[in-house]
Design a protein around this motif. Structure first.
Motif, PDB file in Angstrom:
ATOM      1  N   SER A 274      33.026  15.773  29.187  1.00 46.35           N
ATOM      2  CA  SER A 274      32.627  14.810  28.083  1.00 46.35           C
ATOM      3  C   SER A 274      32.829  13.242  28.668  1.00 46.35           C
ATOM      4  O   SER A 274      33.837  13.012  29.446  1.00 46.35           O
ATOM      5  CB  SER A 274      33.308  15.101  26.826  1.00 46.35           C
ATOM      6  N   GLY A 275      32.081  12.171  28.400  1.00 43.72           N
ATOM      7  CA  GLY A 275      32.206  11.050  28.588  1.00 43.72           C
ATOM      8  C   GLY A 275      31.916  10.594  29.916  1.00 43.72           C
ATOM      9  O   GLY A 275      32.511   9.745  30.424  1.00 43.72           O
ATOM     10  N   HIS A 276      31.244  11.506  30.618  1.00 40.21           N
ATOM     11  CA  HIS A 276      31.075  11.460  32.156  1.00 40.21           C
ATOM     12  C   HIS A 276      29.685  11.055  32.217  1.00 40.21           C
ATOM     13  O   HIS A 276      28.735  10.863  31.327  1.00 40.21           O
ATOM     14  CB  HIS A 276      31.471  12.572  32.895  1.00 40.21           C
ATOM     15  N   VAL A 277      29.479  10.288  33.443  1.00 39.66           N
ATOM     16  CA  VAL A 277      28.016  10.097  34.185  1.00 39.66           C
ATOM     17  C   VAL A 277      27.535  11.149  34.871  1.00 39.66           C
ATOM     18  O   VAL A 277      28.231  11.485  35.980  1.00 39.66           O
ATOM     19  CB  VAL A 277      28.069   8.578  34.674  1.00 39.66           C
ATOM     20  N   ILE A 278      26.200  11.551  34.652  1.00 43.29           N
ATOM     21  CA  ILE A 278      25.707  12.503  35.759  1.00 43.29           C
ATOM     22  C   ILE A 278      24.527  11.729  36.536  1.00 43.29           C
ATOM     23  O   ILE A 278      23.936  11.159  35.966  1.00 43.29           O
ATOM     24  CB  ILE A 278      25.032  13.596  34.974  1.00 43.29           C
ATOM     25  N   VAL A 279      24.899  11.900  37.874  1.00 47.01           N
ATOM     26  CA  VAL A 279      24.085  11.070  38.970  1.00 47.01           C
ATOM     27  C   VAL A 279      23.307  12.142  39.712  1.00 47.01           C
ATOM     28  O   VAL A 279      23.944  13.159  40.407  1.00 47.01           O
ATOM     29  CB  VAL A 279      25.046  10.283  39.627  1.00 47.01           C
ATOM     30  N   VAL A 280      22.109  12.201  39.825  1.00 44.81           N
ATOM     31  CA  VAL A 280      20.976  13.123  40.393  1.00 44.81           C
ATOM     32  C   VAL A 280      20.570  12.397  41.501  1.00 44.81           C
ATOM     33  O   VAL A 280      19.862  11.543  41.376  1.00 44.81           O
ATOM     34  CB  VAL A 280      20.246  13.690  39.389  1.00 44.81           C
ATOM     35  N   GLY A 281      20.871  12.978  42.811  1.00 41.87           N
ATOM     36  CA  GLY A 281      20.454  12.448  43.725  1.00 41.87           C
ATOM     37  C   GLY A 281      21.439  11.787  44.687  1.00 41.87           C
ATOM     38  O   GLY A 281      21.880  10.707  44.443  1.00 41.87           O
ATOM     39  N   ILE A 282      22.006  12.353  45.424  1.00 44.36           N
ATOM     40  CA  ILE A 282      23.109  12.065  46.459  1.00 44.36           C
ATOM     41  C   ILE A 282      22.676  11.412  47.476  1.00 44.36           C
ATOM     42  O   ILE A 282      23.177  11.924  48.700  1.00 44.36           O
ATOM     43  CB  ILE A 282      24.485  12.930  46.534  1.00 44.36           C
ATOM     44  N   GLY A 283      21.717  10.239  47.476  1.00 43.18           N
ATOM     45  CA  GLY A 283      21.350   9.700  48.685  1.00 43.18           C
ATOM     46  C   GLY A 283      22.181   8.495  49.053  1.00 43.18           C
ATOM     47  O   GLY A 283      23.454   8.387  48.542  1.00 43.18           O
ATOM     48  N   GLN A 284      21.759   7.504  49.530  1.00 48.55           N
ATOM     49  CA  GLN A 284      22.477   6.025  49.690  1.00 48.55           C
ATOM     50  C   GLN A 284      22.862   5.486  48.357  1.00 48.55           C
ATOM     51  O   GLN A 284      24.028   5.208  48.139  1.00 48.55           O
ATOM     52  CB  GLN A 284      21.752   5.277  50.715  1.00 48.55           C
ATOM     53  N   VAL A 285      21.754   5.300  47.653  1.00 49.75           N
ATOM     54  CA  VAL A 285      21.975   4.823  46.272  1.00 49.75           C
ATOM     55  C   VAL A 285      22.815   5.487  45.318  1.00 49.75           C
ATOM     56  O   VAL A 285      23.504   5.116  44.648  1.00 49.75           O
ATOM     57  CB  VAL A 285      20.854   4.371  45.605  1.00 49.75           C
ATOM     58  N   GLY A 286      22.713   7.010  45.213  1.00 48.08           N
ATOM     59  CA  GLY A 286      23.518   8.030  44.440  1.00 48.08           C
ATOM     60  C   GLY A 286      24.874   7.767  44.892  1.00 48.08           C
ATOM     61  O   GLY A 286      25.800   7.802  43.928  1.00 48.08           O
ATOM     62  N   ILE A 298      35.290   5.759  35.431  1.00 45.76           N
ATOM     63  CA  ILE A 298      34.277   6.365  34.562  1.00 45.76           C
ATOM     64  C   ILE A 298      34.123   7.864  35.352  1.00 45.76           C
ATOM     65  O   ILE A 298      33.854   7.960  36.710  1.00 45.76           O
ATOM     66  CB  ILE A 298      32.978   5.708  34.623  1.00 45.76           C
ATOM     67  N   PRO A 299      34.428   9.074  34.707  1.00 49.57           N
ATOM     68  CA  PRO A 299      34.358  10.234  35.283  1.00 49.57           C
ATOM     69  C   PRO A 299      32.888  10.558  35.548  1.00 49.57           C
ATOM     70  O   PRO A 299      31.778  10.109  34.938  1.00 49.57           O
ATOM     71  CB  PRO A 299      34.742  11.337  34.052  1.00 49.57           C
ATOM     72  N   VAL A 300      32.670  11.128  36.950  1.00 44.50           N
ATOM     73  CA  VAL A 300      31.219  11.235  37.322  1.00 44.50           C
ATOM     74  C   VAL A 300      31.149  12.395  38.219  1.00 44.50           C
ATOM     75  O   VAL A 300      32.135  13.179  38.606  1.00 44.50           O
ATOM     76  CB  VAL A 300      30.929   9.837  38.334  1.00 44.50           C
ATOM     77  N   VAL A 301      29.940  13.159  37.962  1.00 44.54           N
ATOM     78  CA  VAL A 301      29.350  14.260  38.748  1.00 44.54           C
ATOM     79  C   VAL A 301      28.209  13.977  39.419  1.00 44.54           C
ATOM     80  O   VAL A 301      27.154  13.448  38.795  1.00 44.54           O
ATOM     81  CB  VAL A 301      29.539  15.326  37.730  1.00 44.54           C
ATOM     82  N   ILE A 320      34.470  13.234  44.930  1.00 43.50           N
ATOM     83  CA  ILE A 320      33.638  13.050  43.774  1.00 43.50           C
ATOM     84  C   ILE A 320      32.779  14.590  43.760  1.00 43.50           C
ATOM     85  O   ILE A 320      32.428  14.888  44.876  1.00 43.50           O
ATOM     86  CB  ILE A 320      32.279  12.105  44.068  1.00 43.50           C
ATOM     87  N   PRO A 321      33.005  15.102  42.599  1.00 48.11           N
ATOM     88  CA  PRO A 321      32.529  16.775  42.666  1.00 48.11           C
ATOM     89  C   PRO A 321      30.826  16.424  42.608  1.00 48.11           C
ATOM     90  O   PRO A 321      30.204  15.678  41.914  1.00 48.11           O
ATOM     91  CB  PRO A 321      32.708  17.141  41.113  1.00 48.11           C
ATOM     92  N   VAL A 322      30.270  17.376  43.380  1.00 51.19           N
ATOM     93  CA  VAL A 322      28.739  17.532  43.550  1.00 51.19           C
ATOM     94  C   VAL A 322      28.514  19.031  43.160  1.00 51.19           C
ATOM     95  O   VAL A 322      28.940  19.930  43.843  1.00 51.19           O
ATOM     96  CB  VAL A 322      28.256  17.004  44.790  1.00 51.19           C
ATOM     97  N   LEU A 323      27.409  19.036  42.367  1.00 54.96           N
ATOM     98  CA  LEU A 323      26.892  20.399  41.827  1.00 54.96           C
ATOM     99  C   LEU A 323      25.796  20.602  42.694  1.00 54.96           C
ATOM    100  O   LEU A 323      24.758  19.702  42.649  1.00 54.96           O
ATOM    101  CB  LEU A 323      26.785  20.507  40.293  1.00 54.96           C
TER     102      LEU A 323
END
Length: 451
Positions: A274-286, A298-301, A320-323
């Protein structure tokens, strides 16, 4: 390849690269009546011809860091004092280039875009979050114009967030982890059950502990009274089930040891709830966005389709956890608790994938804020049509505004976007609007090459 339509006496520039960024910068310079020589992949003789006479500035705008480094060194060799602006993603390469060429200004589209993406991920009212002098400043809009506010402080961690972090510990996130934890839980259940039976029947605690361990190790149960048949039967069943549980636990351990281990079971790399940000796409920008959010507390995955992608390994070293999975799958979004997330950032390199992901996210959790990277694809270069999907950030436009300002001797320190307008930040802390031309204004690169 050389534009001769610009009136004499205006400034002259050399642009190297066939990227959308290079096209946007070229078109904006031409619209300003400057002379532009746009080279895509010049040979040494072509580059030497373009550098005669020496231009006012050179921009090397490529996706390949090694090629960008090579062209920057070649330009400096041909003209030792010409200002050079180079886009390089790898910070090690960038630091080395700055050491070799002091007249060179190195930037990265990912670094420029990360603050503009992090702002709306944290709060819909924040245009950008920037770190200055060790403090984080929130850029908000006052009277229709962006303005720096007081230093921003992260929200205090409430009981809900603390519980979410605690609940994320020892949480299975894939089949291998689930098998391992099931085997571990089964062995613990057999051990505790056997120990409780022995204690309830008057065994000494130390002896009961030893005998329960013998059952889990399948080396034999404790000696039972001669008239009792229940315990030997239960102990036999427990030892047989332990064989299965131990095999499951061993299989899960081996898979986890041999796999990439992108998500932790215990510690900061567990999946937040909860309270996290989901970042889809772990390229340079991600990757840059994940790092920026982590620095902000900020919690991030992250979510990445390819577990062997280069930046996935870097994300692991950054904690950084990556699924691994497709961000547009409903099962993946539900596993990441999208309905309890602060925001979802679709920042992959393909605009169409980002749009599909935004639509899927709205279908799973309509109330979750979506931050969308768009503006790269020719078919949807006009991002105003995407407004219903979420907050839009055009990384190419942000980078083009900054590079253009540096080429024209404007000492820009950062760049932000607000309502499809670009603003460069000046050393005084104020923001100046910076109009850009459409990249179709560059006739040097065929549109089909960058679609």
């Amino acid at each position: 390849m050389i534009d001769t339509a610009a009136p004499p006496g205006d400034r002259s520039f050399v642009i190297i690269g066939e990227t959308n960024l290079a096209r946007r910068v070229c078109a904006s310079l031409r619209e300003g009546s400057h002379s532009v020589q746009h080279l895509t992949e010049p040979r040494d003789d072509e580059l030497r011809e373009a550098m005669t006479p020496t231009p006012d500035a050179v921009a090397v705008l490529l996706h390949d860091d090694v090629a960008a480094l090579r062209y920057a060194l070649a330009v400096a060799h041909m003209s030792a004092h010409v200002p050079i602006t180079v886009t390089i993603f790898d910070r090690t390469v960038a630091d080395e280039l700055l050491r070799l060429l002091p007249q060179c200004h190195v930037t990265s589209p990912a670094d420029l875009a990360a603050p503009a993406l992090a702002g709306p991920c944290v709060d819909a009212a924040i245009v950008a979050l920037q770190r200055k002098d060790g403090l984080t400043h929130a850029i908000r809009v006052l009277d229709g114009e962006p303005s720096r506010t007081q230093p921003w402080n992260p929200e205090p961690i409430g009981w809900r967030s603390r519980f979410g972090r605690l609940a994320g510990q020892l949480r299975p996130h894939d089949a291998g982890t689930r098998i391992m934890l099931t085997g571990l839980l089964g062995m613990l259940t057999v051990f505790i059950g056997d120990l409780a039976w022995l204690l309830a029947h008057g065994h000494h605690p130390a002896q009961a502990l030893f005998d329960a361990a013998r059952v889990v190790a399948t080396v034999g149960p404790a000696a039972a009274p001669a008239h009792s048949t229940a315990y030997p039967v239960l102990a036999s069943a427990a030892m047989l089930s332990t064989i299965v549980f131990s095999a499951m636990f061993t299989a899960g351990i081996i898979e986890r040891m041999l796999g990439p281990r992108l998500v932790g079971l215990i510690g900061p790399r567990t999946l937040p709830r909860s309270g996290h940000v989901i970042v889809v796409g772990i390229g340079q920008v991600g990757l840059r966005l994940c790092g920026e959010l982590r620095r902000l507390g900020i919690p991030v995955v992250g979510v990445e389709r390819d577990p062997d992608a280069p930046n996935v390994r870097l994300a692991r070293t950054l904690g950084i956890p990556v699924l691994t999975g497709h961000g547009g799958d409903r099962a993946t979004l539900e596993k990441l608790h999208l309905h309890q997330a602060r925001a979802l950032a679709a920042v992959g390199s393909d605009d169409l994938d980002n749009i599909a992901l935004a639509i899927a996210a709205h279908g799973v959790s309509p109330g979750t804020r979506v931050v969308l990277r768009a503006g790269e694809h020719e078919a949807i270069a006009e991002t105003r049509s995407l407004l219903p999907l979420g907050t839009i950030r055009d990384v190419t436009s942000l980078s083009a505004a900054y590079v253009l300002a540096r080429l024209l001797d404007t000492p820009a320190t950062s760049v932000i976007a607000y309502r499809h307008r670009m603003f460069v930040e000046l050393p005084t802390g104020t923001f100046a609007p910076w109009p850009l031309a459409a990249r179709q204004g560059c006739s040097h690169v065929d549109v089909a090459l960058t679609g």
